[in-house]
Scaffold this active site. Structure first.
Site, PDB file in Angstrom:
ATOM      1  N   ALA A  81      -8.835  -0.175  -6.113  1.00 42.08           N
ATOM      2  CA  ALA A  81      -8.033   1.039  -6.274  1.00 42.08           C
ATOM      3  C   ALA A  81      -7.422   1.130  -7.666  1.00 42.08           C
ATOM      4  CB  ALA A  81      -6.931   1.071  -5.221  1.00 42.08           C
ATOM      5  N   LYS A  82      -7.451   0.017  -8.396  1.00 38.94           N
ATOM      6  CA  LYS A  82      -6.962  -0.025  -9.778  1.00 38.94           C
ATOM      7  C   LYS A  82      -5.600   0.633  -9.927  1.00 38.94           C
ATOM      8  CE  LYS A  82     -11.545  -0.858 -11.555  1.00 38.94           C
ATOM      9  NZ  LYS A  82     -12.404  -0.681 -10.379  1.00 38.94           N
ATOM     10  N   ARG A  83      -4.654   0.197  -9.090  1.00 39.43           N
ATOM     11  CA  ARG A  83      -3.311   0.723  -9.125  1.00 39.43           C
ATOM     12  C   ARG A  83      -2.474   0.017 -10.197  1.00 39.43           C
ATOM     13  NH1 ARG A  83      -5.843   3.956  -6.297  1.00 39.43           N
ATOM     14  NH2 ARG A  83      -5.083   4.780  -4.338  1.00 39.43           N
TER      15      ARG A  83
END
Lengths: 272, 272
Positions: free
Chosen positions: B95-97
């Site tokens: 999700a590359k948050r």
């Protein structure tokens, strides 16, 4: 919404306030928890109360995703409500996305096509092909992280490269090859003070989305002194300072008061 | 899942394959579109076919979010199915948050508490307080972007600082102050070849999540030559090469064949 329309809204309404919709169920008035959809009930009241004093809303996706499908349904209802009831307000999805090209393309489709929002915050770490898919939509905006409002901004964003440039300056410069002042804004935290001068040297006309006024301690006056342009060039965000101004039955009224107070300060800044 | 359990799975099953569940409705077999929930129907078949050959699954959130509430419902069903049917598989939410502390805390709650997944990919641009909230959960992992597989990785990650270090090296070094080999992995793209040596100089024992084998052109042998450690230290991801091996009625069978072929190459690498 395009740049000309946004600037017109700002000068017509004498405000460049963006209200952050970061809804935390533990912080909203407890009587709302009985509503069918407490998040939407809260947002609707906050939006109706603050709409005259702001030009933009910024729902932060983290605060919707954390409630699963119910949270995302509340996000969709909020967006629908804004688009039908307040079509002249600019909507920024604060999601800080960014991935390889084919994935960024999916995110762009989600936020710009499915939800039809005006803008999305994007993280620059993965470079050109992670950002360009967002720039292919007409009248949609990338809000690229440049110099954020948090303490961690010092860890990497202020690293100085061999050529003497700090990383955020390198991000600004490279991004000018991908987008322009009609489709790209930058996040610069209000807490960065005089650093706005360094930002303005590279992007003298681009809009800046400025979080960090209020709860995080940034000063509106300082932001305006170093960051404002002829056509304003600023969207200053306040979340907690407005939406949690009161946790009682008067929450919407107090939110309106907080928003109005900021709007009045902004009206003065726009006249300078 | 903790490190010891993950390593045991890898050596027991002779594989360090992670299957990326990046479901695109335009690419799945068209007969599945008639199912009640085509995304879940596809995932279930892919999972059942590939489970013997992999130790991890990596659903990419972009591909679920883009279908709105239906997409997120399919994501939840997929996660539930994995957790009940294949509890020994490691699940990474791609999700590359990454956001300011209070927002990262919400994302951590979503992925580690609500969904109870093992790991989440996180972007480092915003620094320490954007990452630390994810490290407060026992047996949960941050998979921090270090040196990604895409062309854009050259834009910022390879920038050289005054001290002679490249940005990805600086990210690795700083992150060692926040996490350890029991709760932190790094994304290093298979396309980076010999750069794995530079990564291993700084993080000799940490697990690396390696995308980019297959569709993106990375070599498994090269990754292993420069990146493998005594207890493997690698999770190599393949998405499109496995899940879209066929678009016909035999899609699950062909996915199994592709996964098995990779597993067999991996078994050899584990014996070297």
């Amino acid at each position: 919404m395009n740049r000309k329309q946004l600037v017109k809204q700002i000068f017509d309404k004498k405000t460049f306030l963006c209200v952050g919709l970061d809804v935390d169920l533990t912080k909203i008035p407890q009587h709302l928890l009985k509503a069918d959809d407490p998040i939407f009930a809260f947002n609707k009241a906050i939006i109706d109360a603050t709409a005259p004093y702001c030009v933009a809303y910024k729902p932060n996706l983290a605060f919707y995703e954390c409630y699963g499908l119910k949270g995302m349904a509340a996000f969709e209802k909020t967006v629908d409500y804004l688009k039908t009831t307040y079509p002249h307000h600019f909507i920024i999805a604060d999601a800080k996305r960014g991935d390889i090209g084919n994935t960024s393309r999916m995110y762009a489709r989600t936020f710009f096509q499915e939800y039809d929002l005006d803008a999305l915050t994007v993280a620059p770490y993965m470079g050109e092909d992670s950002i360009k898919p967002f720039l292919e939509y007409d009248r949609k905006w990338v809000v690229l992280l440049a110099l954020t409002s948090n303490k961690g901004s010092h860890d990497f964003q202020l690293t100085t490269a061999e050529n003497g440039r700090q990383l955020f300056e390198h991000v600004l410069l490279r991004s000018l090859e991908w987008g322009n002042k009609e489709n790209m804004m930058y996040v610069v935290g209000a807490t960065q003070g005089k650093m706005f001068q360094a930002v303005r040297k590279i992007v003298p006309e681009h809009f800046l989305l400025v979080p960090g006024v209020g709860a995080q301690g940034g000063s509106l006056q300082e932001v305006c002194k170093y960051g404002m342009t002829q056509d304003c060039g600023l969207l200053v965000n306040s979340s907690r300072g407005i939406i949690y101004a009161s946790q009682g039955y008067d929450f919407a009224e107090k939110a309106a008061e907080s928003a109005k107070a900021l709007q009045q300060e902004m009206a003065i800044e726009l006249l300078r």
